[in-house]
Every structure is written in structure tokens, then in C-alpha cells.
Enzyme design. Structure first.
Site, mmCIF file in Angstrom:
data_model
loop_
_atom_site.group_PDB
_atom_site.id
_atom_site.type_symbol
_atom_site.label_atom_id
_atom_site.label_comp_id
_atom_site.label_asym_id
_atom_site.label_seq_id
_atom_site.Cartn_x
_atom_site.Cartn_y
_atom_site.Cartn_z
ATOM 1 N N LYS A 144 40.630 32.055 43.566
ATOM 2 C CA LYS A 144 39.741 32.363 44.861
ATOM 3 C C LYS A 144 38.843 31.541 45.125
ATOM 4 O O LYS A 144 38.559 31.339 46.410
ATOM 5 C CB LYS A 144 39.216 33.731 44.608
ATOM 6 C CG LYS A 144 40.113 34.927 44.209
ATOM 7 C CD LYS A 144 41.470 34.919 45.136
ATOM 8 C CE LYS A 144 42.625 35.465 44.117
ATOM 9 N NZ LYS A 144 43.967 35.428 45.000
ATOM 10 N N ASP A 169 44.916 36.803 50.989
ATOM 11 C CA ASP A 169 44.859 37.980 50.052
ATOM 12 C C ASP A 169 43.502 37.748 49.146
ATOM 13 O O ASP A 169 42.703 36.989 48.894
ATOM 14 C CB ASP A 169 46.125 37.920 49.163
ATOM 15 C CG ASP A 169 46.138 39.223 48.410
ATOM 16 O OD1 ASP A 169 45.707 40.367 49.006
ATOM 17 O OD2 ASP A 169 46.808 39.360 47.465
ATOM 18 N N GLU A 199 46.507 45.389 44.630
ATOM 19 C CA GLU A 199 47.707 45.798 44.306
ATOM 20 C C GLU A 199 47.779 46.816 43.252
ATOM 21 O O GLU A 199 47.030 46.699 42.112
ATOM 22 C CB GLU A 199 48.474 44.517 43.843
ATOM 23 C CG GLU A 199 47.766 43.749 42.849
ATOM 24 C CD GLU A 199 47.033 42.225 43.537
ATOM 25 O OE1 GLU A 199 46.421 42.718 44.882
ATOM 26 O OE2 GLU A 199 46.808 41.411 43.056
HETATM 27 N N1 SAM Z 1 51.376 35.298 45.971
HETATM 28 C C1 SAM Z 1 51.919 35.849 44.573
HETATM 29 C C2 SAM Z 1 52.326 37.072 45.063
HETATM 30 O O1 SAM Z 1 51.879 38.066 45.639
HETATM 31 O O2 SAM Z 1 53.294 37.595 44.361
HETATM 32 C C3 SAM Z 1 50.845 35.966 43.681
HETATM 33 C C4 SAM Z 1 49.996 34.853 43.170
HETATM 34 S S1 SAM Z 1 48.854 34.911 41.884
HETATM 35 C C5 SAM Z 1 47.560 35.823 42.514
HETATM 36 C C6 SAM Z 1 47.821 33.468 41.872
HETATM 37 C C7 SAM Z 1 48.683 32.167 41.306
HETATM 38 O O3 SAM Z 1 48.244 30.856 42.084
HETATM 39 C C8 SAM Z 1 48.873 32.160 39.832
HETATM 40 O O4 SAM Z 1 50.316 32.191 39.671
HETATM 41 C C9 SAM Z 1 48.268 30.515 39.536
HETATM 42 O O5 SAM Z 1 48.862 30.070 38.512
HETATM 43 C C10 SAM Z 1 48.405 29.798 41.084
HETATM 44 N N2 SAM Z 1 47.343 28.963 41.284
HETATM 45 C C11 SAM Z 1 46.050 29.058 40.954
HETATM 46 N N3 SAM Z 1 45.630 28.199 41.714
HETATM 47 C C12 SAM Z 1 46.255 27.138 41.985
HETATM 48 C C13 SAM Z 1 46.220 25.710 42.617
HETATM 49 N N4 SAM Z 1 45.069 25.320 42.929
HETATM 50 N N5 SAM Z 1 47.468 25.350 42.653
HETATM 51 C C14 SAM Z 1 48.454 25.876 42.473
HETATM 52 N N6 SAM Z 1 48.725 26.969 42.174
HETATM 53 C C15 SAM Z 1 47.592 27.737 41.780
HETATM 54 MG MG MG Z 2 46.577 38.350 45.550
#
Ligand code: SAM
Ligand code: MG
Length: 214
Positions: A144, A169, A199
Site C-alpha cells: 500500500k 484496491d 475480501e
Molecule cells: N491482485 C491480486 C489479486 O487480487 O488476486 C492480489 C495481490 S496481493 C494483495 C499483493 C501482491 O503484490 C503480493 O503478492 C506482493 O508480493 C506483491 N508486491 C508488493 N509490492 C510489490 C512491488 N513493489 N512490486 C511487485 N510486486 C509487489
Molecule cells: Mg487487494
């Protein structure tokens, strides 16, 4: 050896979803996460809002920040017009391995390019590496504290055009206060909140849809 949650989620897809049927993949994941183990997918309730934004925009180019297991990737990809392209970024290689299999099971791999690495490293390389001019839609769902810096980076790199839509989101839970304050007060965006729930819970959360005005 012990399995991880993403591995168990993939197992639920392989057991309960039909190959080549994205809707059944989404359903299998939602069922697993509602009844067995919570996971950080956008989920069914906010997923319907995501679907309607994708259908309304009918984007040719989409960037997703944060793939996790590929749940939202499958939702978005299954609603794209022919020849559209979705680039999804994930920096955790263990999640990327699972997501590739979920995306393939859904049969949407032709529309999806899963790129491994950090958003801050890849955004400046999007144009030269992937031949992208601008994105019609960006779905922000990674960590975030990266929403605001990555939005500013996309602006600087010229990846947004007049009319590009950012859909973010978890703007309430866990929350992205600096990002919200930016898109709601900047004259460069027209922004609107879609109230929903975190969710698989009853806790308030929602999506913020922000149109870039150039
Ligand atoms: N969009 C997915 C869904 O709704 O099915 C869920 C995503 S999950 C909330 C966040 C993901 O972002 C994690 O798997 C994390 O490893 C990845 N992530 C977090 N910061 C990131 C960054 N700066 N660059 C790439 N991936 C990142
Ligand atoms: Mg999310």
C-alpha cells in the site's frame, strides 16, 4: 515438506476448476478463501466492481501491480477484448510460480505477461522493454505504501494518457491515505470511491477509480 497457502490455493483450482474456464477458476479460489483459508485476492465482492470497470473501459493495455496467485489477473484477462495485453508485476518468485499455473489453468496466458520484479524497477522500463505507449487501465493492488510513489513514477515515465484509469484496491483496509489524498485533490485526476468490503469479510473496504485528466 509443508505446503504453503498459495500451493494449497493452486491445489483447489486443479481439483475444482475446469481447465480453460476462467469463471470456474475464480469460483474455486473464492470458495477456498471463504471456507478454508483467507487470502489477499481482491475477492468476489470487489471483483464484481473490477469486472464492471474493465468492461466499461474495454482496455487494450492493462498494467496490474501485484499478481499474488493470479486471481485478479484471471478476472481481468477473461474480460479483455481480443489482442489486448495485460502486464502483471510480482516481486515474490514463490507467488509468481503459482500465478503462472493459475493463469494457464484458466487458459488466459496468451493475454497475460507476468513480469517478475519490483514495480519501482520495472515501471521506468515499460516502454522500451514491452513496447507500451500508455496504459488504458492500471490496477493497483501491491504494497500500500507503493501506490503513491508508483503513480507519480507512471506519470513521469509518460505511461498515462488523458483518460487512463487507475483502479486502486484496499484504499480503506489496510488503507492508502496518502494516495487517496493525492488522487482526490490533484487537478490531474477525477476520482470516485466504490464502497465495498475487504475480501471475504464484512469489514469496510473499497476501490478508488481515478481518471487521469492529463
Ligand atoms: N491482485 C491480486 C489479486 O487480487 O488476486 C492480489 C495481490 S496481493 C494483495 C499483493 C501482491 O503484490 C503480493 O503478492 C506482493 O508480493 C506483491 N508486491 C508488493 N509490492 C510489490 C512491488 N513493489 N512490486 C511487485 N510486486 C509487489
Ligand atoms: Mg487487494
Amino acid at each position: 515438506t509443508q505446503s504453503t497457502r498459495p500451493q494449497r490455493l493452486l491445489g483447489a483450482v486443479q481439483k475444482n476448476a475446469t481447465r480453460g474456464d476462467p469463471c470456474s477458476v475464480v469460483k474455486a479460489i473464492d470458495h477456498f478463501c471463504r471456507h478454508k483459508e483467507w487470502a489477499m485476492n481482491v475477492g468476489d465482492e470487489k471483483g464484481c466492481i473490477l469486472d464492471s470497470v474493465v468492461s466499461e473501459i474495454n482496455p487494450a493495455t492493462v498494467l496490474e501491480l501485484g499478481t499474488y496467485c493470479g486471481y485478479s489477473t484471471v478476472r481481468i484477462a477473461s474480460r479483455l477484448p481480443p489482442h489486448a495485453k495485460l502486464i502483471t508485476l510480482e516481486f515474490n518468485p514463490d507467488f509468481a510460480v503459482i500465478a503462472r499455473q493459475v493463469i494457464a489453468w484458466a487458459g488466459v496466458e496468451e493475454k497475460v505477461q507476468l513480469v517478475e520484479g519490483a514495480s519501482g524497477d520495472w515501471i521506468p522500463k515499460m516502454k522500451e522493454q514491452f513496447g507500451i505507449k500508455t496504459f488504458d487501465l492500471v490496477f493497483l493492488d501491491h504494497w500500500k505504501d507503493r501506490y503513491l510513489p508508483d503513480t507519480k513514477l507512471m506519470e513521469e515515465c509518460g505511461l498515462l494518457r488523458k483518460g487512463s484509469v487507475l483502479l486502486a484496491d484496499n484504499v480503506i483496509c489496510p488503507g492508502t491515505p496518502e494516495y487517496l489524498e493525492y488522487v482526490r485533490n490533484s487537478p490531474r485526476y477525477e476520482s470516485r470511491y466504490f464502497k465495498s468490503h475487504l475480501e471475504y469479510t464484512k469489514v469496510e473496504d473499497g476501490l478508488e477509480k481515478s481518471v487521469f485528466l492529463g
